[in-house]
Motif scaffolding. Structure first.
Motif, mmCIF file in Angstrom:
data_model
loop_
_atom_site.group_PDB
_atom_site.id
_atom_site.type_symbol
_atom_site.label_atom_id
_atom_site.label_comp_id
_atom_site.label_asym_id
_atom_site.label_seq_id
_atom_site.Cartn_x
_atom_site.Cartn_y
_atom_site.Cartn_z
ATOM 1 N N PHE A 196 10.667 35.091 -3.596
ATOM 2 C CA PHE A 196 10.551 33.652 -3.359
ATOM 3 C C PHE A 196 11.724 32.913 -3.999
ATOM 4 C CE2 PHE A 196 8.874 29.397 -4.313
ATOM 5 C CZ PHE A 196 8.272 29.042 -3.118
ATOM 6 N N GLU A 197 12.093 33.325 -5.206
ATOM 7 C CA GLU A 197 13.198 32.690 -5.925
ATOM 8 C C GLU A 197 14.523 32.925 -5.206
ATOM 9 O OE1 GLU A 197 15.263 30.573 -8.901
ATOM 10 O OE2 GLU A 197 13.182 30.593 -8.224
ATOM 11 N N ARG A 198 14.695 34.107 -4.610
ATOM 12 C CA ARG A 198 15.941 34.385 -3.868
ATOM 13 C C ARG A 198 16.089 33.429 -2.692
ATOM 14 N NH1 ARG A 198 14.495 39.960 -4.720
ATOM 15 N NH2 ARG A 198 13.892 40.243 -2.531
ATOM 16 N N GLU A 199 14.968 33.131 -2.025
ATOM 17 C CA GLU A 199 15.014 32.175 -0.907
ATOM 18 C C GLU A 199 15.391 30.782 -1.417
ATOM 19 O OE1 GLU A 199 14.650 32.603 2.421
ATOM 20 O OE2 GLU A 199 14.596 34.762 2.019
ATOM 21 N N ASN A 200 14.836 30.403 -2.559
ATOM 22 C CA ASN A 200 15.147 29.082 -3.122
ATOM 23 C C ASN A 200 16.612 28.962 -3.518
ATOM 24 O OD1 ASN A 200 12.656 27.790 -2.906
ATOM 25 N ND2 ASN A 200 11.905 28.619 -4.839
ATOM 26 N N MET A 201 17.202 30.057 -3.951
ATOM 27 C CA MET A 201 18.596 30.031 -4.386
ATOM 28 C C MET A 201 19.558 29.772 -3.226
ATOM 29 S SD MET A 201 18.442 33.131 -7.178
ATOM 30 C CE MET A 201 20.170 33.103 -7.661
ATOM 31 N N LYS A 202 19.077 29.955 -2.007
ATOM 32 C CA LYS A 202 19.915 29.706 -0.823
ATOM 33 C C LYS A 202 19.974 28.220 -0.471
ATOM 34 C CE LYS A 202 18.561 34.157 1.235
ATOM 35 N NZ LYS A 202 17.805 34.783 2.349
ATOM 36 N N ILE A 203 19.046 27.444 -1.044
ATOM 37 C CA ILE A 203 18.962 26.021 -0.709
ATOM 38 C C ILE A 203 20.084 25.251 -1.391
ATOM 39 C CG2 ILE A 203 17.505 23.964 -0.748
ATOM 40 C CD1 ILE A 203 15.091 25.858 -1.082
ATOM 41 N N LYS A 204 20.811 24.480 -0.628
ATOM 42 C CA LYS A 204 21.879 23.639 -1.175
ATOM 43 C C LYS A 204 21.291 22.252 -1.442
ATOM 44 C CE LYS A 204 25.501 26.487 -0.310
ATOM 45 N NZ LYS A 204 24.767 27.709 -0.023
ATOM 46 N N SER A 205 20.629 22.110 -2.577
ATOM 47 C CA SER A 205 19.997 20.837 -2.911
ATOM 48 C C SER A 205 19.986 20.639 -4.411
ATOM 49 C CB SER A 205 18.555 20.802 -2.378
ATOM 50 O OG SER A 205 17.883 19.653 -2.830
ATOM 51 N N GLU A 206 20.132 19.362 -4.820
ATOM 52 C CA GLU A 206 20.086 19.046 -6.246
ATOM 53 C C GLU A 206 18.646 18.931 -6.745
ATOM 54 O OE1 GLU A 206 22.379 15.590 -7.061
ATOM 55 O OE2 GLU A 206 24.274 16.488 -6.380
ATOM 56 N N GLU A 207 17.687 18.790 -5.824
ATOM 57 C CA GLU A 207 16.286 18.679 -6.203
ATOM 58 C C GLU A 207 15.717 20.037 -6.590
ATOM 59 O OE1 GLU A 207 13.920 16.760 -3.267
ATOM 60 O OE2 GLU A 207 15.299 15.071 -3.047
ATOM 61 N N ALA A 208 14.780 20.039 -7.544
ATOM 62 C CA ALA A 208 14.139 21.292 -7.962
ATOM 63 C C ALA A 208 13.323 21.846 -6.796
ATOM 64 C CB ALA A 208 13.232 21.040 -9.157
ATOM 65 N N PRO A 209 13.371 23.166 -6.567
ATOM 66 C CA PRO A 209 12.595 23.755 -5.466
ATOM 67 C C PRO A 209 11.102 23.625 -5.711
ATOM 68 C CG PRO A 209 13.537 25.489 -6.847
ATOM 69 C CD PRO A 209 14.131 24.187 -7.313
ATOM 70 N N LEU A 210 10.331 23.597 -4.640
ATOM 71 C CA LEU A 210 8.886 23.504 -4.765
ATOM 72 C C LEU A 210 8.313 24.831 -5.248
ATOM 73 C CD1 LEU A 210 7.942 21.586 -1.485
ATOM 74 C CD2 LEU A 210 8.553 20.666 -3.727
ATOM 75 N N PRO A 211 7.299 24.811 -6.111
ATOM 76 C CA PRO A 211 6.700 26.056 -6.600
ATOM 77 C C PRO A 211 5.884 26.732 -5.506
ATOM 78 C CG PRO A 211 5.464 24.177 -7.416
ATOM 79 C CD PRO A 211 6.672 23.621 -6.723
ATOM 80 N N ILE A 212 5.684 28.018 -5.650
ATOM 81 C CA ILE A 212 4.930 28.782 -4.650
ATOM 82 C C ILE A 212 3.480 28.309 -4.577
ATOM 83 C CG2 ILE A 212 4.212 30.668 -6.185
ATOM 84 C CD1 ILE A 212 4.787 32.597 -3.846
ATOM 85 N N SER A 213 2.960 27.740 -5.661
ATOM 86 C CA SER A 213 1.568 27.274 -5.660
ATOM 87 C C SER A 213 1.320 26.229 -4.571
ATOM 88 C CB SER A 213 1.190 26.698 -7.032
ATOM 89 O OG SER A 213 2.109 25.703 -7.428
ATOM 90 N N VAL A 214 2.320 25.379 -4.302
ATOM 91 C CA VAL A 214 2.182 24.369 -3.246
ATOM 92 C C VAL A 214 2.017 25.046 -1.888
ATOM 93 C CG1 VAL A 214 3.425 22.559 -1.976
ATOM 94 C CG2 VAL A 214 3.427 22.549 -4.479
ATOM 95 N N PHE A 215 2.783 26.113 -1.659
ATOM 96 C CA PHE A 215 2.703 26.821 -0.380
ATOM 97 C C PHE A 215 1.433 27.667 -0.276
ATOM 98 C CE2 PHE A 215 7.119 25.704 -0.887
ATOM 99 C CZ PHE A 215 7.441 25.213 0.381
ATOM 100 N N LEU A 216 0.914 28.087 -1.434
ATOM 101 C CA LEU A 216 -0.370 28.802 -1.430
ATOM 102 C C LEU A 216 -1.497 27.888 -0.964
ATOM 103 C CD1 LEU A 216 -0.155 30.920 -4.684
ATOM 104 C CD2 LEU A 216 -0.864 31.799 -2.472
ATOM 105 N N VAL A 217 -1.523 26.665 -1.492
ATOM 106 C CA VAL A 217 -2.548 25.710 -1.059
ATOM 107 C C VAL A 217 -2.341 25.380 0.418
ATOM 108 C CG1 VAL A 217 -3.577 23.450 -1.427
ATOM 109 C CG2 VAL A 217 -2.749 24.751 -3.386
ATOM 110 N N ALA A 218 -1.074 25.221 0.810
ATOM 111 C CA ALA A 218 -0.777 24.932 2.217
ATOM 112 C C ALA A 218 -1.249 26.062 3.122
ATOM 113 C CB ALA A 218 0.726 24.703 2.393
#
Length: 423
Positions: A340-362
């Motif tokens: 999951f962290e490897r996928e987040n590292m590909k994002i070109k954004s200054e904002e902190a990535p969303l935690p996996i817990s948000v996607f678990l609830v989703a």
């Protein structure tokens, strides 16, 4: 051994025989998939450096064997640097134990019940620094005999009975908590944490987060530091003001994710007055502790942490002035990062990535989308449908669905960004 039968894990966390309504456990120890004692030991070099990349995939596939769960969690939560040696970790462990003992002594000097093997459930003091009950008169009089009480001490004393009440309710189905000493240990850790983290102090739900640490790590100080590291991730959820609850930011992110991956469901929830997603507070606050059996919730947590694992967590916690870029320079291999962290590292954004817990609830909402769309005619129906999932969720399936939704969310975000750039 490959081909050997899976072993039930319930025997490691025994339930009181009269508690017949607890959710059933789906997690089983699967030879060849679950991280075993042998595989764990094999991941260390002779001087103690851990090749954590060897273990992350196995934890995601089959969890951790209960006999080593505590020590593996210490690495997953950033208590130790995987590149440290046995000697370095032992030295750090001793320093942390000493520090915890110092904090505990300070708390004991203010309120002698701390560290006594007992705990309280009755109020100690009022906001006006007066004894709350006749039983606390002597202690409060001793405290104020040297002058007015510091506001920090008053605020801390106000929390002690609430912590005690929650301790009594936490994981009461487990035989482990039939012993007074274990309840007292949980109370001690939570009151010491409340003393050092003055911004958060204590909020309901933190006892559910701390309880597994007490069970997995025999040494109280080690359990405290494991809890403290986990709170580094979660404390924002518990940080409340007069006008807002900390978890609100994650709820708004959940709404944003659901709007992207299931717009019909999001619209339906908004129509019902649930656009603030407050019905999902419990799942995010205590990381699905109530939706799974005790054993399955531990399995879910370790899969989440393995997927989100960042080998630089230790340095980010120990050296707060270190920038993310400087920390990343310490790690050279992507295999040491969680999937999951490897996928987040590909994002070109200054904002902190969303935690996996948000996607678990989703993923849970997505799974129940049809039922919610057809049967929910009010927020009470939404709550009932989500409460009915208790004991029926599959932790591994939920994690895998969360990863899929994460990728889908990122792709849709990229597509929308390209469209807006072209237009």
């Amino acid at each position: 051994m490959w081909g050997a039968p899976a072993e039930p894990a319930d025997s490691y966390y025994e339930v009181r025989p009269e508690c017949t309504d607890v959710p059933g456990t789906k997690f089983k120890i699967r030879p060849g998939k679950t991280l075993s004692v042998r595989k764990w030991k094999a991941a260390f070099s002779p001087d103690g450096q851990l090749d954590i990349g060897q273990t992350l995939g196995r934890i995601h596939r089959g969890g951790i064997h209960p006999t080593i769960r505590g020590e593996v969690w210490e690495f997953l939560l950033g208590c130790f640097d995987p590149r440290s040696t046995y000697e370095e970790r032992e030295q750090l462990r001793e320093e942390r134990r000493e520090q915890y003992e110092k904090w505990k002594i300070v708390c004991h000097e203010i309120f002698p019940v701390v560290g006594s093997g007992e705990f309280i459930t009755a109020p100690v003091i009022t906001e006006d620094a007066e004894a709350a009950t006749p039983n606390s008169t002597e202690i409060v009089n001793d405290l104020i005999s040297n002058g007015p009480l510091d506001k920090r001490i008053i605020n801390w004393l106000l929390l002690l009975h609430q912590i005690g009440l929650d301790v009594k309710r936490t994981d009461r189905s487990l035989i482990f908590y039939e012993k007074q000493e274990n309840l007292a240990k949980l109370w001690d850790i939570l009151v010491v944490y409340a003393w050092i983290d003055t911004d958060v102090g204590y909020c309901q739900g933190m006892s559910d987060i701390c309880s597994p640490m007490i069970i997995l790590l025999k040494n109280e100080a080690d359990a405290f530091w494991c809890f403290e590291r986990l709170m580094r991730r979660l404390r924002g959820n518990f940080k409340c003001t007069e006008s807002s609850v900390g978890v609100e930011s994650q709820l708004s992110h959940l709404a944003m994710v659901t709007q992207v991956i299931d717009p019909k469901l999001h619209q339906h929830l908004e129509t019902l007055g649930g656009g603030d997603y407050l019905f999902a507070v419990r799942m995010l606050m205590v990381l699905f502790r109530r939706e799974f059996s005790f054993c399955d919730s531990l399995y879910l947590w370790e899969m989440m942490w393995a997927l989100e694992y960042d080998p630089d967590l230790f340095y980010l916690y120990e050296e707060p002035t270190l920038s993310m870029e400087e920390a990343k320079m310490r790690s050279r291999s992507m295999r040491h990062y969680g999937k999951f962290e490897r996928e987040n590292m590909k994002i070109k954004s200054e904002e902190a990535p969303l935690p996996i817990s948000v996607f678990l609830v989703a993923s849970v909402l997505k799974d129940k989308s049809t039922k919610l769309l057809h049967e929910a005619r009010g927020l009470d129906d939404v709550v009932k449908i989500l409460n009915d999932i208790t004991g029926s969720l599959d932790a591994k399936k939920a994690c895998n669905e969360a990863i899929k939704l994460h990728k889908k969310y990122l792709k849709k975000g990229e597509a929308e960004a390209e469209e807006s750039w072209v237009s």
